[in-house]
Design an enzyme around this catalytic site. Structure first.
Site, short mmCIF file in Angstrom:
data_model
loop_
_atom_site.label_atom_id
_atom_site.label_comp_id
_atom_site.label_asym_id
_atom_site.label_seq_id
_atom_site.Cartn_x
_atom_site.Cartn_y
_atom_site.Cartn_z
N PRO A 13 -0.58 -5.82 -5.87
CA PRO A 13 -0.30 -5.35 -7.24
C PRO A 13 1.10 -5.79 -7.63
CG PRO A 13 -0.12 -3.54 -5.67
CD PRO A 13 -0.64 -4.72 -4.91
N CYS A 96 7.71 0.41 -4.48
CA CYS A 96 8.41 -0.27 -5.57
C CYS A 96 9.85 0.24 -5.68
CB CYS A 96 7.67 -0.05 -6.89
SG CYS A 96 8.46 -0.87 -8.30
N LYS A 135 0.64 2.17 -0.16
CA LYS A 135 1.42 0.95 0.08
C LYS A 135 2.88 1.37 0.14
CE LYS A 135 2.01 -3.83 -1.45
NZ LYS A 135 3.45 -3.92 -1.69
N GLY A 208 4.40 -9.03 2.45
CA GLY A 208 5.79 -9.42 2.39
C GLY A 208 6.05 -10.81 2.92
N GLY A 229 1.33 -11.79 -2.29
CA GLY A 229 1.81 -11.49 -3.63
C GLY A 229 2.13 -12.75 -4.39
#
Length: 336
Positions: A13, A96, A135, A208, A229
């Site tokens: 996301p 985040c 997450k 990551g 990502g």
């Protein structure tokens, strides 16, 4: 395929990136990959424009909604709403590092409040039959990643968390910007591997700095799932090989030109409903990265998709430019 098996590979996301147009595009490249929405805060799920925030196409399944929040009662409401919209999973954001997230007491700062995160997971599990996942980071600021990650993992798993995704670097909430937090804190994949070794029966995924399918396959020797990502976003063509290489599917990898043609049709529908071509085109700029003519492809999509009346034909002109570049390269080789 079980719900958990679909976590074997996913696209992370990402705020301002993984909107419904991006997900539709990615789904044409891979049928099996689990796709995630951008993070949507619980208050927005409850009070906001749900069609804009939560709407998706049936073709996007399997799809997970990522929620931001720290108030169990609001997360319960958001989980119930998400269930009604037909999502396949609900993911709680505990990773985040943005300033907006910190001010709202959710995201990575929740690494410091594992009991609260557990309360949130437990509340959502009581409100939906969907998998509820988390997450997180390996820690924040001066936390010891060995203690911080174990403590959070144990708390949320006891509360019923079905899958734990770990971004394998710390978040520095004091001193680094959100952008810097994506790159500066060092990656520590071994820390995630150790968590999996300690909890062999728990589905644990890693995120990551993973940029290739080769790297993904190596990580899958140690953990259950891999989440890409920026690499999946900026070089989306790699997704075309995921079903075969990661899931062992016998299907043929999609032809990129046909994907573009389908996206042109999709864009025509979007424009007919009042949308703009550039809202779709921006997700496709990197599709032909490394291919002769890729620069011209990007130029056409960037400049022409913003013009009044632009539609799916922008993509077809981009394909024509690629064909011309390939033909020119072929002539040069013959003449040489």
């Amino acid at each position: 395929m079980t719900d958990y098996q679909r976590h074997r590979f996913s696209v992370a996301p990402m705020m301002d990136w993984t909107d419904r147009h991006c997900r539709f595009f990615h789904r044409l490249l891979t049928r099996e990959t689990l796709l995630y929405t951008e993070m949507v805060v619980a208050d927005a799920v409850i009070h906001g424009d749900r069609q804009r925030l939560l709407g998706f196409s049936d073709e996007e399944h399997p799809i997970a909604l990522q929620i931001g929040g720290s108030e169990p009662d609001k997360l319960v409401q958001a989980a119930e709403i998400a269930t009604g919209w037909g999502y396949d999973e609900i993911n709680l954001n505990v990773g985040c590092p943005s300033d907006r997230v910190q001010s709202g007491r959710f995201g990575a700062c929740l690494m410091q409040e594992p009991d609260l995160v557990a309360d949130c997971v437990r509340a959502m599990k009581g409100a939906t039959d969907l998998p509820v996942t988390v997450k997180c980071r390996i820690g924040v600021d001066d936390q010891d990643p060995e203690e911080a990650l174990d403590r959070l993992a144990d708390k949320v798993l006891e509360a019923g968390c079905d899958v734990l995704w770990v971004h394998a670097r710390k978040a520095w909430l004091d001193g680094l910007s959100p952008k810097e937090n994506r790159d500066i804190p060092p990656l520590d994949y071994d820390r995630v591997y150790r968590l999996k070794e300690r909890l062999p029966d728990v589905w644990i995924g890693i995120n990551g700095g993973i940029e290739t399918l080769e790297a993904s396959e190596e990580h899958l020797r140690h953990v259950d799932g891999v989440m890409l990502g920026r690499a999946a976003y900026h070089s989306p063509a790699l997704l075309a090989d995921v079903d075969q290489r990661i899931y062992g599917a016998e299907t043929v990898s999609p032809v990129l030109n046909r994907v573009v043609e389908e996206m042109a049709t999709y864009t025509d529908r979007h424009v007919a409903q009042g949308g703009r071509a550039n809202q779709v085109a921006r997700h496709m700029l990197g599709l032909f990265q490394g291919v002769p003519g890729a620069r011209r492809w990007r130029q056409i999509l960037s400049s022409e998709s913003v013009l009044p009346g632009a539609d799916g034909s922008v993509f077809l002109r981009g394909l024509d430019s690629l064909a011309e570049a390939a033909e020119s390269l072929s002539r040069d080789r013959v003449s040489a």
